[in-house]
Write an enzyme that holds these catalytic residues in place. Structure first.
Site, PDB file in Angstrom:
ATOM      1  N   ARG A   1      -0.676  -1.839  -6.624  1.00  0.00           N
ATOM      2  CA  ARG A   1      -1.117  -3.305  -5.688  1.00  0.00           C
ATOM      3  C   ARG A   1      -1.942  -3.750  -6.641  1.00  0.00           C
ATOM      4  NH1 ARG A   1      -1.392  -4.547  -0.418  1.00  0.00           N
ATOM      5  NH2 ARG A   1      -3.058  -5.667  -0.061  1.00  0.00           N
TER       6      ARG A   1
ATOM      7  N   HIS B   1      -4.159   2.948  -5.161  1.00  0.00           N
ATOM      8  CA  HIS B   1      -3.979   1.257  -5.048  1.00  0.00           C
ATOM      9  C   HIS B   1      -3.389   0.824  -7.015  1.00  0.00           C
ATOM     10  CE1 HIS B   1      -4.313   0.796  -0.869  1.00  0.00           C
ATOM     11  NE2 HIS B   1      -5.360   0.294  -1.554  1.00  0.00           N
TER      12      HIS B   1
ATOM     13  N   TYR C   1      -9.107 -11.069  -6.777  1.00  0.00           N
ATOM     14  CA  TYR C   1      -8.275 -10.683  -8.135  1.00  0.00           C
ATOM     15  C   TYR C   1      -8.753 -12.537  -9.256  1.00  0.00           C
ATOM     16  CZ  TYR C   1      -6.240  -7.582  -5.516  1.00  0.00           C
ATOM     17  OH  TYR C   1      -5.612  -6.168  -5.200  1.00  0.00           O
TER      18      TYR C   1
ATOM     19  N   HIS D   1      -3.158  -9.338   3.599  1.00  0.00           N
ATOM     20  CA  HIS D   1      -4.797  -9.631   3.850  1.00  0.00           C
ATOM     21  C   HIS D   1      -5.208 -10.676   4.641  1.00  0.00           C
ATOM     22  CE1 HIS D   1      -6.025  -8.944  -1.333  1.00  0.00           C
ATOM     23  NE2 HIS D   1      -5.559  -7.602  -0.295  1.00  0.00           N
TER      24      HIS D   1
ATOM     25  N   ARG E   1       0.985  -1.372  -0.198  1.00  0.00           N
ATOM     26  CA  ARG E   1       0.042   0.325   0.051  1.00  0.00           C
ATOM     27  C   ARG E   1       1.332   0.690   0.116  1.00  0.00           C
ATOM     28  NH1 ARG E   1      -1.647  -3.687   3.479  1.00  0.00           N
ATOM     29  NH2 ARG E   1      -3.908  -4.551   3.505  1.00  0.00           N
TER      30      ARG E   1
ATOM     31  N   LYS F   1      -2.147  -3.938   8.500  1.00  0.00           N
ATOM     32  CA  LYS F   1      -3.006  -2.881   8.847  1.00  0.00           C
ATOM     33  C   LYS F   1      -2.980  -3.326  10.620  1.00  0.00           C
ATOM     34  CE  LYS F   1      -6.466  -1.734   5.337  1.00  0.00           C
ATOM     35  NZ  LYS F   1      -7.956  -2.789   4.607  1.00  0.00           N
TER      36      LYS F   1
END
Length: 327
Positions: free
Chosen positions: A275, A272, A307, A298, A172, A200
């Site tokens: 990414r 993004h 994806y 993730h 990110r 995160k």
């Protein structure tokens, strides 16, 4: 004051104090990044201003109907016209969902801390969001974007290193600018240089760089960063702005946009983009979805599996164009 006209400065003091207690909690005890903490504070001050416009002065004054009214107001603003005569713009479903998540987290915290007896936000559902596939660009367009930063100027060397790193790692933008020099590490396992990314919740992952990104970073660290660093206070930051301070998220995004404009890249870009392209190109190249999940950081493989839908759509489109019985 009408609720639609509320701004953060109108928030009642007791609500602001409760919000500051919560954002300190998520920053210190949950390890949220400064960007996440700032977003929570911004969302909650807007919420506090709204319920303050309804006459709510304390957290205990807020009702479940107030929470529902806030979400409705976000999607269908009822405030006064601005100076140009335009009505207030609604926020997107995704933004409304994010703001509601902030609100629900705050109310849940107040109950857990014994400040409130019941959670008035627990049953409020976010607005339905349209399912959107992530936007990726082709490998050829990625190469054009990277070549837009060719040159020996210190800032151009920095920009090339930044873009190469974003595409090589799927980081990110916020993760890339949060990197320190020490986060570029040598990996004895066969992948060579890697970077230590913090996602995160400050969850750490190690992602290999690859030769192109490694060479771009080496050129930046040896030939450019030492020239820029003395202009500002000493900082461990990997990517520096023109004045020697850590590069901001906004500046990093401007680097991407400027590179696209230099090569007249007529595609839709977002922070993004690289990414999404990283993940899409890995899946197209045969990478296992769980490997891509780990590389992207993730928490759930379900997030990564979108994806696979992108590549399935590309296959269907190619079939429709090429197969003699498709039309």
């Amino acid at each position: 004051m009408t609720p639609g006209a509320a701004i953060a400065g109108d928030a009642p003091p007791a609500l602001v104090r409760a919000i500051e207690t919560y954002v300190r909690h998520i920053a210190l005890e949950r390890g949220r990044s400064p960007h996440t903490v700032a977003a929570y504070r911004r969302d909650l001050l807007r919420y506090a201003a709204f319920v303050g416009g309804l006459g709510r002065e304390e957290p205990a004054d807020i009702t479940s109907a107030d929470v529902a009214a806030f979400v409705t107001e976000l999607r269908d603003p009822s405030g006064p016209l601005d100076e140009s005569g335009a009505a207030p713009a609604p926020v997107s479903a995704s933004s409304a969902a994010r703001m509601l998540s902030s609100v629900r987290g705050w109310h849940r915290f107040l109950v857990e801390e014994g400040i409130l007896v019941s959670d008035v936000a627990v049953d409020q559902k976010p607005p339905r969001q349209p399912k959107r596939l992530p936007k990726a660009i082709s490998i050829a367009d990625v190469e054009r974007l990277l070549e837009a930063c060719a040159g020996d100027d210190p800032l151009m060397l920095r920009d090339r290193a930044l873009l190469e790193l974003l595409y090589a790692t799927g980081a990110r933008v916020s993760e890339a600018i949060d990197l320190n020099v020490d986060d570029v590490i040598g990996d004895a396992a066969r992948v060579g240089t890697a970077v230590r990314l913090f996602g995160k919740g400050r969850k750490q992952r190690i992602v290999p760089l690859g030769r192109y990104a490694q060479e771009a970073l080496d050129a930046y660290l040896v030939r450019a960063r030492p020239l820029v660093a003395p202009r500002g206070a000493a900082t461990p930051a990997l990517f520096l702005g023109a004045r020697g301070a850590r590069l901001s998220r906004q500046s990093a995004w401007l680097v991407i946009r400027a590179a696209a404009e230099r090569v007249h890249l007529d595609v839709e870009l977002s922070p993004h983009t690289l990414r999404h392209s990283f993940a899409t190109h890995l899946i197209e190249g045969g990478a296992d979805v769980r490997v891509v999940q780990e590389l992207l950081g993730h928490a759930s493989v379900a997030t990564t599996q979108i994806y696979t839908l992108v590549t399935a759509d590309a296959m269907r489109e190619a079939w429709a164009l090429a197969h003699p019985r498709a039309r």
